[in-house]
Scaffold this motif. Structure first.
Motif, PDB file in Angstrom:
ATOM      1  N   THR A 162       0.801  -1.218   0.000  1.00  0.00           N
ATOM      2  CA  THR A 162       0.000   0.000   0.000  1.00  0.00           C
ATOM      3  C   THR A 162       0.840   1.277   0.000  1.00  0.00           C
ATOM      4  OG1 THR A 162      -0.129   0.426   2.388  1.00  0.00           O
ATOM      5  CG2 THR A 162      -1.612  -1.265   1.490  1.00  0.00           C
TER       6      THR A 162
ATOM      7  N   ALA B   1      -9.762   2.650   0.325  1.00  0.00           N
ATOM      8  CA  ALA B   1      -8.608   1.822   0.654  1.00  0.00           C
ATOM      9  C   ALA B   1      -8.036   1.154  -0.587  1.00  0.00           C
ATOM     10  CB  ALA B   1      -8.987   0.775   1.695  1.00  0.00           C
TER      11      ALA B   1
ATOM     12  N   GLY C 108      -5.481   2.861  -2.506  1.00  0.00           N
ATOM     13  CA  GLY C 108      -4.156   2.894  -1.903  1.00  0.00           C
ATOM     14  C   GLY C 108      -3.269   1.737  -2.289  1.00  0.00           C
ATOM     15  N   VAL C 109      -3.767   0.789  -3.087  1.00  0.00           N
ATOM     16  CA  VAL C 109      -2.950  -0.350  -3.511  1.00  0.00           C
ATOM     17  C   VAL C 109      -1.950   0.108  -4.567  1.00  0.00           C
ATOM     18  CG1 VAL C 109      -2.956  -2.582  -4.696  1.00  0.00           C
ATOM     19  CG2 VAL C 109      -4.709  -2.067  -2.984  1.00  0.00           C
ATOM     20  N   ARG C 110      -0.693  -0.112  -4.295  1.00  0.00           N
ATOM     21  CA  ARG C 110       0.367   0.295  -5.222  1.00  0.00           C
ATOM     22  C   ARG C 110       0.920  -0.887  -6.022  1.00  0.00           C
ATOM     23  NH1 ARG C 110      -1.678   4.450  -4.593  1.00  0.00           N
ATOM     24  NH2 ARG C 110      -0.925   6.237  -3.391  1.00  0.00           N
TER      25      ARG C 110
ATOM     26  N   CYS D  60      -7.739  -0.005   8.794  1.00  0.00           N
ATOM     27  CA  CYS D  60      -7.922   1.440   8.936  1.00  0.00           C
ATOM     28  C   CYS D  60      -9.032   1.831   9.909  1.00  0.00           C
ATOM     29  CB  CYS D  60      -8.228   2.066   7.579  1.00  0.00           C
ATOM     30  SG  CYS D  60      -6.819   2.115   6.455  1.00  0.00           S
TER      31      CYS D  60
ATOM     32  N   VAL E  96      -2.839   5.171   3.594  1.00  0.00           N
ATOM     33  CA  VAL E  96      -4.301   5.080   3.628  1.00  0.00           C
ATOM     34  C   VAL E  96      -4.756   5.585   4.998  1.00  0.00           C
ATOM     35  CG1 VAL E  96      -6.318   3.595   3.347  1.00  0.00           C
ATOM     36  CG2 VAL E  96      -4.193   3.051   2.120  1.00  0.00           C
TER      37      VAL E  96
ATOM     38  N   ILE F 215      -7.860  -3.837   3.754  1.00  0.00           N
ATOM     39  CA  ILE F 215      -7.136  -2.632   4.164  1.00  0.00           C
ATOM     40  C   ILE F 215      -8.028  -1.741   5.029  1.00  0.00           C
ATOM     41  CG2 ILE F 215      -5.962  -0.555   3.335  1.00  0.00           C
ATOM     42  CD1 ILE F 215      -5.316  -2.199   0.754  1.00  0.00           C
TER      43      ILE F 215
END
Length: 337
Positions: A147, A159, A162-164, A250, A150, A246
């Protein structure tokens, strides 16, 4: 794009960009030395890496060299966080059914997660060292994401943004150490040794329509001692997608760039054969699930856990038949020599 980390004698290695076909690579030295640097400054550095990636794929990178997975550390050799879920409820159902236990209703409403050790990851071809076969050595084939930042309170959709990066993992488990740990009210800890990751981490856009709804809609292949034991579809039976996993973290905290979040063991539902007996034609992604199936079918397990000298290979191939992340290919060895 596809990114990897080469060994250079340091703790965090050297970032390299890898071609789409996993045949060539190029050091990213002029842009960033470590993957964590890129994750910390994604909007500025990722486009530069993308340019290098396109140049590499076009065969025009001046200092390209043959890519060698055996030189790879984990893409993130150590991370600020490694949080693993159990997103495939079918896996939980099987394990619990084998011991005549019901799955609590809350398991279907909210993800189950644990926080693993993130200070010591294994590269894709590193030996997995253990001190005893009696610990119940088991592989676990999983999909993971890395990520960016986030914020606390993020929704699943937020969320997911926010995944890379996407990777594969072998989340080693020591099954015979788990009961005593959980009986104390805490866990897992000793039962979860260092996790191994695929040679390369891949941006979601590189996966095309195979990345949809926060799920990887491809088959995770597991081969134990050269025999294919799992061809499990990572998409349809994933109860909670990565955005939900995720967002679960959070609820009470921020998730920071460089966090790794796992899917848990990839698992598919069984199907009834002509005689009404349930079978699992897609196989299994961990031995514990195979033993659970045997217990359900035959009253007791017949498959042993791994022994010193055993090998495990975990890989995902695209629709063109080419490996997407490279393969996790490990051997179990005696740490005591």
């Amino acid at each position: 794009m596809k990114l990897a980390t080469y060994r250079d004698g340091s703790r965090d290695g050297q970032l390299v960009v890898v071609s789409r076909d996993l045949q060539t690579a190029h050091y990213a030295t002029g842009i960033a030395h470590k993957l964590q640097q890129v994750l910390d400054d994604w909007n500025f550095l990722a486009p530069q890496l993308q340019d290098l990636y396109e140049t590499l794929n076009g065969g025009k990178a001046r200092h390209a060299f043959p890519f060698d997975p055996t030189q790879c550390m984990a893409p993130l050799p150590r991370a600020y966080q490694w949080a693993d879920g159990s997103a495939y409820i079918n896996h939980v159902e099987l394990v619990r059914a084998a011991r005549n236990a019901e799955v609590p209703k809350t398991f279907y409403e909210d993800p189950l997660m644990y926080q693993g050790g993130s200070d010591d990851f294994l590269g894709p071809t590193e030996d997995a060292k253990f001190l005893s076969e009696d610990w119940g050595i088991d592989f676990e084939a999983e999909v993971t994401v890395v990520t960016g930042d986030v914020p606390m309170g993020a929704t699943p959709d937020q969320a997911l943004d926010g995944v890379r990066l996407v990777m594969l993992a072998n989340d080693w488990s020591l099954r015979n150490l788990i009961p005593n740990e959980l009986a104390k009210g805490f866990g897992f800890f000793q039962s979860k040794p260092a996790t191994a990751f695929s040679p390369v981490a891949v941006t979601p856009d590189e996966l095309g329509d195979a990345w949809s709804g926060g799920r990887l809609n491809l088959v995770v292949q597991s081969s134990w001692n050269g025999r294919k034991v799992g061809m499990c579809d990572a998409g349809p039976d994933m109860t909670f997608h990565f955005g939900q996993l995720i967002a679960h973290i959070c609820k009470t905290r921020n998730v920071r760039a460089g966090s790794i979040v796992g899917s848990g063991t990839v698992s598919n539902k069984g199907v009834a054969d002509a005689k009404g007996r349930t079978e699992w034609p897609k196989g299994y992604s961990c031995i514990a699930e195979k033993r659970a199936i045997e217990t359900i079918q035959d009253g007791k397990p017949s498959t042993d856990f791994m022994r010193f000298g055993d090998t495990i290979r975990i890989e995902v191939k695209g629709k063109d038949g080419q490996s997407l992340f490279g393969a996790i290919d490990q051997k179990v060895v005696n740490a005591a020599g």
